[in-house]
Design a protein around this motif. Structure first.
Motif, PDB file in Angstrom:
ATOM      1  N   SER A   4       0.818  -1.208   0.000  1.00 15.54           N
ATOM      2  CA  SER A   4       0.000   0.000   0.000  1.00 15.54           C
ATOM      3  C   SER A   4       0.856   1.263   0.000  1.00 15.54           C
ATOM      4  O   SER A   4       0.424   2.305  -0.490  1.00 15.54           O
ATOM      5  N   SER A   5       2.068   1.176   0.519  1.00 16.92           N
ATOM      6  CA  SER A   5       2.940   2.349   0.536  1.00 16.92           C
ATOM      7  C   SER A   5       3.583   2.596  -0.821  1.00 16.92           C
ATOM      8  O   SER A   5       4.187   3.639  -1.033  1.00 16.92           O
ATOM      9  N   SER A  33       0.760   8.682  -5.898  1.00 15.45           N
ATOM     10  CA  SER A  33      -0.170   9.720  -5.475  1.00 15.45           C
ATOM     11  C   SER A  33      -0.302  10.757  -6.582  1.00 15.45           C
ATOM     12  O   SER A  33       0.635  11.006  -7.337  1.00 15.45           O
ATOM     13  N   ARG A  34      -1.477  11.353  -6.674  1.00 14.62           N
ATOM     14  CA  ARG A  34      -1.709  12.367  -7.684  1.00 14.62           C
ATOM     15  C   ARG A  34      -1.013  13.661  -7.276  1.00 14.62           C
ATOM     16  O   ARG A  34      -0.965  13.994  -6.095  1.00 14.62           O
TER      17      ARG A  34
END
Length: 61
Positions: free
Chosen positions: A18-19, A23-24
Motif C-alpha cells: 500500500s505504501s 499519489s496524484r
C-alpha cells in the motif's frame, strides 16, 4: 540460505504494497489569475511567483 518460515498472507502483502501506490500531484488555485498550478512553482501564464514577476509570461499560441 534464508527461507521464510511461513507464507505471507494476502493482507500482510497488501499492507506492505500500500505504501508503493502512486499519489496524484497536488494543485492549488492561483490567487490572482484563478488558474490551477503546482504549489511552489511559477505560474506560467503570468510569470509570477509569490507576488513577484520572475519571468515573461509564456505565449499561448
Amino acid at each position: 540460505m534464508a527461507v521464510p518460515k511461513r507464507k505471507t498472507t494476502p493482507s500482510k502483502r497488501g499492507l506492505r504494497r500500500s505504501s508503493m501506490a502512486l499519489s496524484r500531484p497536488a494543485y492549488v488555485e492561483d490567487a490572482e489569475s484563478g488558474e490551477l498550478r503546482r504549489p511552489h512553482h511559477i505560474d506560467l501564464k503570468t510569470g509570477m511567483y509569490r507576488g513577484k514577476k520572475i519571468r515573461e509570461p509564456k505565449s499561448t499560441n
